[in-house]
Write a protein that holds these residues in place. Structure first.
Motif, mmCIF file in Angstrom:
data_model
loop_
_atom_site.group_PDB
_atom_site.id
_atom_site.type_symbol
_atom_site.label_atom_id
_atom_site.label_comp_id
_atom_site.label_asym_id
_atom_site.label_seq_id
_atom_site.Cartn_x
_atom_site.Cartn_y
_atom_site.Cartn_z
ATOM 1 N N ASP A 56 7.977 -8.140 -21.577
ATOM 2 C CA ASP A 56 7.728 -7.198 -22.655
ATOM 3 C C ASP A 56 6.926 -6.056 -22.038
ATOM 4 N N ALA A 57 6.521 -5.106 -22.835
ATOM 5 C CA ALA A 57 5.867 -3.924 -22.272
ATOM 6 C C ALA A 57 4.531 -4.257 -21.608
ATOM 7 N N PHE A 58 3.762 -5.202 -22.173
ATOM 8 C CA PHE A 58 2.487 -5.565 -21.547
ATOM 9 C C PHE A 58 2.726 -6.278 -20.217
ATOM 10 N N VAL A 59 3.707 -7.178 -20.184
ATOM 11 C CA VAL A 59 4.031 -7.881 -18.936
ATOM 12 C C VAL A 59 4.505 -6.884 -17.888
ATOM 13 N N LEU A 60 5.331 -5.925 -18.316
ATOM 14 C CA LEU A 60 5.822 -4.919 -17.388
ATOM 15 C C LEU A 60 4.673 -4.070 -16.840
ATOM 16 N N ALA A 61 3.722 -3.698 -17.695
ATOM 17 C CA ALA A 61 2.551 -2.936 -17.231
ATOM 18 C C ALA A 61 1.750 -3.754 -16.216
ATOM 19 N N HIS A 62 1.615 -5.055 -16.462
ATOM 20 C CA HIS A 62 0.911 -5.933 -15.515
ATOM 21 C C HIS A 62 1.661 -6.000 -14.186
ATOM 22 N N GLU A 63 2.975 -6.147 -14.249
ATOM 23 C CA GLU A 63 3.780 -6.219 -13.022
ATOM 24 C C GLU A 63 3.697 -4.913 -12.236
ATOM 25 N N GLU A 64 3.632 -3.780 -12.936
ATOM 26 C CA GLU A 64 3.489 -2.492 -12.250
ATOM 27 C C GLU A 64 2.156 -2.420 -11.511
ATOM 28 N N ARG A 65 1.100 -2.933 -12.136
ATOM 29 C CA ARG A 65 -0.211 -2.951 -11.454
ATOM 30 C C ARG A 65 -0.170 -3.845 -10.219
ATOM 31 N N GLN A 66 0.511 -4.982 -10.329
ATOM 32 C CA GLN A 66 0.642 -5.888 -9.186
ATOM 33 C C GLN A 66 1.423 -5.212 -8.057
ATOM 34 N N LEU A 67 2.485 -4.502 -8.415
ATOM 35 C CA LEU A 67 3.297 -3.802 -7.424
ATOM 36 C C LEU A 67 2.483 -2.699 -6.747
ATOM 37 N N GLN A 68 1.694 -1.972 -7.528
ATOM 38 C CA GLN A 68 0.844 -0.932 -6.956
ATOM 39 C C GLN A 68 -0.171 -1.547 -5.980
ATOM 40 N N THR A 69 -0.749 -2.683 -6.351
ATOM 41 C CA THR A 69 -1.703 -3.367 -5.472
ATOM 42 C C THR A 69 -1.036 -3.787 -4.169
ATOM 43 N N ALA A 70 0.171 -4.330 -4.257
ATOM 44 C CA ALA A 70 0.906 -4.745 -3.056
ATOM 45 C C ALA A 70 1.198 -3.539 -2.165
ATOM 46 N N ALA A 71 1.577 -2.403 -2.779
ATOM 47 C CA ALA A 71 1.850 -1.190 -2.002
ATOM 48 C C ALA A 71 0.589 -0.707 -1.295
ATOM 49 N N TYR A 72 -0.531 -0.777 -1.978
ATOM 50 C CA TYR A 72 -1.808 -0.352 -1.397
ATOM 51 C C TYR A 72 -2.171 -1.229 -0.192
ATOM 52 N N ILE A 73 -2.045 -2.540 -0.372
ATOM 53 C CA ILE A 73 -2.370 -3.481 0.715
ATOM 54 C C ILE A 73 -1.462 -3.231 1.920
ATOM 55 N N LEU A 74 -0.189 -3.009 1.668
ATOM 56 C CA LEU A 74 0.759 -2.735 2.751
ATOM 57 C C LEU A 74 0.356 -1.468 3.501
ATOM 58 N N CYS A 75 0.006 -0.423 2.768
ATOM 59 C CA CYS A 75 -0.431 0.826 3.412
ATOM 60 C C CYS A 75 -1.689 0.608 4.246
ATOM 61 N N ALA A 76 -2.645 -0.104 3.684
ATOM 62 C CA ALA A 76 -3.898 -0.343 4.400
ATOM 63 C C ALA A 76 -3.665 -1.169 5.664
ATOM 64 N N TYR A 77 -2.834 -2.188 5.557
ATOM 65 C CA TYR A 77 -2.605 -3.101 6.674
ATOM 66 C C TYR A 77 -1.806 -2.465 7.801
ATOM 67 N N LEU A 78 -0.766 -1.702 7.447
ATOM 68 C CA LEU A 78 0.155 -1.214 8.468
ATOM 69 C C LEU A 78 -0.135 0.201 8.982
ATOM 70 N N THR A 79 -1.103 0.895 8.386
ATOM 71 C CA THR A 79 -1.411 2.247 8.883
ATOM 72 C C THR A 79 -2.714 2.304 9.652
ATOM 73 N N GLY A 80 -3.631 1.389 9.362
ATOM 74 C CA GLY A 80 -4.951 1.448 9.991
ATOM 75 C C GLY A 80 -5.855 2.494 9.343
ATOM 76 N N MET A 81 -5.416 3.066 8.233
ATOM 77 C CA MET A 81 -6.224 4.056 7.529
ATOM 78 C C MET A 81 -7.404 3.375 6.839
ATOM 79 N N ARG A 82 -8.506 4.089 6.740
ATOM 80 C CA ARG A 82 -9.662 3.590 6.002
ATOM 81 C C ARG A 82 -9.379 3.693 4.506
ATOM 82 N N ASP A 83 -10.156 2.961 3.719
ATOM 83 C CA ASP A 83 -9.994 2.977 2.272
ATOM 84 C C ASP A 83 -10.090 4.401 1.720
#
Length: 197
Positions: A56-83
């Motif tokens: 539903d829309a709330f679940v989808l909003a939660h999944e979008e936040r999870q996806l954004q978190t995963a994208a952030y972690i991937l960027c941090a891990y594979l680029t070596g950029m600081r926070d």
């Protein structure tokens, strides 16, 4: 469950049997259905049951936040950029460039480096790989509908659950009418401490 779907506070139903009866009568007359999108959900091979509840829309909003978190972690891990450098990424920061001979595609991320510059920072480019490029593109798409409201060009805008209201979930227009009807029923029954959203 009925109280959650109707927007009526559970305490009102527990304390007022008349209101509970009115709500049950409405359910018996109209029926109930779990909200959400009619997306097929695969079964868990161990249990034979769906592996998750419907979207539903709330679940989808939660999944979008999870996806954004995963994208952030991937960027941090594979680029070596600081926070701070990742946080400074703006829309359009990913660049795809071809080598002079046109054979090799090189991905770069433009952001701001803060090392030794403290608060000011200086523009910088980081060379990266395709998975990071995809993560940045996803983060940009997730943040796109939040940007105008926040007046922020960053790609790591906090995706708030309230955005689900834009998709017509509880406390939206349709559910407010259900909530108002529930509130009227409770008032008729003499109890409306917390009728709805």
């Amino acid at each position: 469950m009925i109280s959650l779907q109707s927007g009526v506070h559970t305490t009102n139903l527990i304390q007022n049997k008349t209101a509970y009866g009115l709500l049950l009568d409405a359910v018996n007359e109209l029926g109930v259905e779990q909200g959400g999108m009619d997306t097929p959900i695969s079964n868990d091979p161990d249990s034979g049951q769906p592996w998750r509840s419907r979207f539903d829309a709330f679940v989808l909003a939660h999944e979008e936040r999870q996806l954004q978190t995963a994208a952030y972690i991937l960027c941090a891990y594979l680029t070596g950029m600081r926070d701070s450098e990742i946080q400074a990424m703006q829309s359009g920061c990913l660049q795809r460039k071809r080598s002079a001979d046109g054979i090799i595609e090189r991905l770069t991320i433009r952001s701001v480096v803060y090392k030794d510059w403290q608060e000011r920072g200086d523009p910088e480019e980081w060379v990266t790989i395709e998975p990071v490029g995809r993560a940045v593109e996803i983060a940009e798409r997730l943040a796109a509908r939040h940007r105008p409201r926040r007046k922020d060009d960053g790609i790591w805008i906090v995706l708030h659950r309230a955005v689900a209201l834009d998709r017509g979930v509880p406390c939206g227009a349709a559910d407010q009418s259900v909530s108002r009807a529930s509130g009227r029923a409770l008032r008729r029954a003499g109890r409306a401490d917390n009728p709805a959203c």
